[in-house]
Design a protein around this motif. Sequence first.
Motif, short mmCIF file in Angstrom:
data_model
loop_
_atom_site.label_atom_id
_atom_site.label_comp_id
_atom_site.label_asym_id
_atom_site.label_seq_id
_atom_site.Cartn_x
_atom_site.Cartn_y
_atom_site.Cartn_z
N GLU A 85 0.81 -1.21 0.00
CA GLU A 85 0.00 0.00 0.00
C GLU A 85 0.85 1.27 0.00
O GLU A 85 0.36 2.33 -0.42
CB GLU A 85 -0.96 -0.02 1.20
CG GLU A 85 -2.02 -1.09 1.08
CD GLU A 85 -3.10 -0.99 2.14
OE1 GLU A 85 -3.30 0.12 2.70
OE2 GLU A 85 -3.74 -2.02 2.43
N GLU A 86 2.09 1.17 0.45
CA GLU A 86 2.98 2.33 0.46
C GLU A 86 3.82 2.40 -0.81
O GLU A 86 4.71 3.25 -0.90
CB GLU A 86 3.89 2.28 1.69
CG GLU A 86 3.20 2.60 2.99
CD GLU A 86 2.68 4.03 3.02
OE1 GLU A 86 3.51 4.96 2.82
OE2 GLU A 86 1.47 4.24 3.23
N SER A 87 3.55 1.56 -1.79
CA SER A 87 4.39 1.45 -2.98
C SER A 87 3.58 1.65 -4.25
O SER A 87 2.37 1.41 -4.27
CB SER A 87 5.08 0.08 -3.03
OG SER A 87 5.78 -0.18 -1.84
N VAL A 88 4.27 2.07 -5.29
CA VAL A 88 3.65 2.14 -6.61
C VAL A 88 4.23 1.08 -7.55
O VAL A 88 3.68 0.86 -8.63
CB VAL A 88 3.82 3.54 -7.23
CG1 VAL A 88 3.09 4.58 -6.41
CG2 VAL A 88 5.29 3.92 -7.40
N ASP A 89 5.34 0.44 -7.14
CA ASP A 89 5.93 -0.59 -7.98
C ASP A 89 6.67 -1.58 -7.10
O ASP A 89 7.45 -1.18 -6.22
CB ASP A 89 6.91 0.04 -8.99
CG ASP A 89 7.45 -0.99 -9.99
OD1 ASP A 89 6.81 -2.03 -10.20
OD2 ASP A 89 8.53 -0.72 -10.57
N GLU A 100 9.18 0.79 -5.09
CA GLU A 100 9.26 2.23 -5.32
C GLU A 100 8.13 2.91 -4.55
O GLU A 100 6.96 2.52 -4.66
CB GLU A 100 9.11 2.56 -6.81
CG GLU A 100 9.16 4.06 -7.09
CD GLU A 100 8.81 4.42 -8.52
OE1 GLU A 100 8.68 5.63 -8.80
OE2 GLU A 100 8.66 3.50 -9.35
N THR A 101 8.48 3.94 -3.78
CA THR A 101 7.47 4.69 -3.05
C THR A 101 6.74 5.64 -3.97
O THR A 101 7.13 5.86 -5.12
CB THR A 101 8.11 5.48 -1.90
OG1 THR A 101 8.93 6.52 -2.47
CG2 THR A 101 8.95 4.59 -1.00
N ARG A 102 5.72 6.27 -3.44
CA ARG A 102 4.93 7.21 -4.24
C ARG A 102 5.74 8.41 -4.69
O ARG A 102 5.41 9.05 -5.69
CB ARG A 102 3.72 7.68 -3.43
CG ARG A 102 2.71 6.59 -3.10
CD ARG A 102 1.46 7.17 -2.45
NE ARG A 102 0.56 6.11 -2.01
CZ ARG A 102 0.53 5.63 -0.78
NH1 ARG A 102 1.35 6.12 0.13
NH2 ARG A 102 -0.32 4.67 -0.45
N PHE A 103 6.80 8.75 -3.95
CA PHE A 103 7.58 9.93 -4.33
C PHE A 103 8.86 9.56 -5.09
O PHE A 103 9.70 10.42 -5.35
CB PHE A 103 7.90 10.79 -3.10
CG PHE A 103 8.63 10.06 -1.99
CD1 PHE A 103 10.00 9.98 -1.98
CD2 PHE A 103 7.91 9.48 -0.96
CE1 PHE A 103 10.67 9.31 -0.96
CE2 PHE A 103 8.56 8.81 0.07
CZ PHE A 103 9.95 8.73 0.07
N LYS A 127 4.82 11.20 3.51
CA LYS A 127 4.12 11.03 2.23
C LYS A 127 4.81 11.78 1.10
O LYS A 127 4.98 11.27 0.00
CB LYS A 127 2.67 11.51 2.36
CG LYS A 127 1.75 10.56 3.09
CD LYS A 127 0.31 11.05 3.03
CE LYS A 127 -0.64 10.05 3.68
NZ LYS A 127 -2.05 10.52 3.62
N ARG A 128 5.19 13.03 1.38
CA ARG A 128 5.84 13.88 0.37
C ARG A 128 7.01 14.59 1.02
O ARG A 128 6.88 15.73 1.49
CB ARG A 128 4.82 14.87 -0.23
CG ARG A 128 3.77 14.19 -1.10
CD ARG A 128 2.69 15.16 -1.57
NE ARG A 128 1.78 15.47 -0.45
CZ ARG A 128 0.72 14.73 -0.12
NH1 ARG A 128 0.45 13.63 -0.79
NH2 ARG A 128 -0.04 15.08 0.88
#
Length: 251
Positions: A85-89, A100-103, A127-128
């Motif tokens: 849930e904390e990742s985009v890849d 890979e994280t969202r940022f 988060k950012r």
Amino acid sequence: MELFPVPDVPEVREGDDLAALVSERVDLRPDDVVCVASTVVSKAEGRFADLDDFPAGPRARELAARLAELTGDEKDPRFAQAVLEESVDLVISEPFLLTETRFGHVGVNAGIDRSNVPDHDLLLLPKRPSESAERIRAGVDADRVIVTDTCGRPFRHGQRGVAIGWAGLNASRDWRGEADRDGRELGVTVESVVDELAAAANLVQGEGDGGTPTVVVRDFEWGDHGESDAHFRDIDGDFVRQALREWRYDP
């Protein structure tokens, strides 16, 4: 260049003003670089979580079971769910979770920390982080702020400090177009200044229960060089990640 810790920073709680905690303890100069560990940024921003916040789905249960099989240790599928849930890849899924994280940061387990979190199970990364750095910068008497973390490195043992967020400076010095000592024009050299400053700060921050979360870098000079804000590689130019997508772990 000089580096020194901000002394006597108390245990950071949710809602604490990190800029005030720093400014109250050290006289800053406008050209200082304030390096703040992501751990305290996350704590101030309330990025705590418990495993029960992440009911495991089928993919998380599958990942946890496979990792348990490989390592011989029990793996909690709720933790795998938190990583997802904390990742985009999901770059690789075994023998550990590299994501890979969202940022844009690539690291093990999405950078989720399970240490120094006395009242919760997990501490998530900000988060950012660059927005976090900008907020701290707005409240201190220094123009440059870096949010740091530690992570491993391909092809080398051990961990070192890296920048995951920054404000008030570019990520890199761009040497392309300048000359080397023999007069040859540099064609590819882009120096990751924020990572180098984060690594230097990590030497002063320390690790474990003796660590200090905030370090000031004084008298760092950018010099007469180009600037670049490129930091995390785009997938089209990240040949290592492209190769990992085809790689299979063979124990």
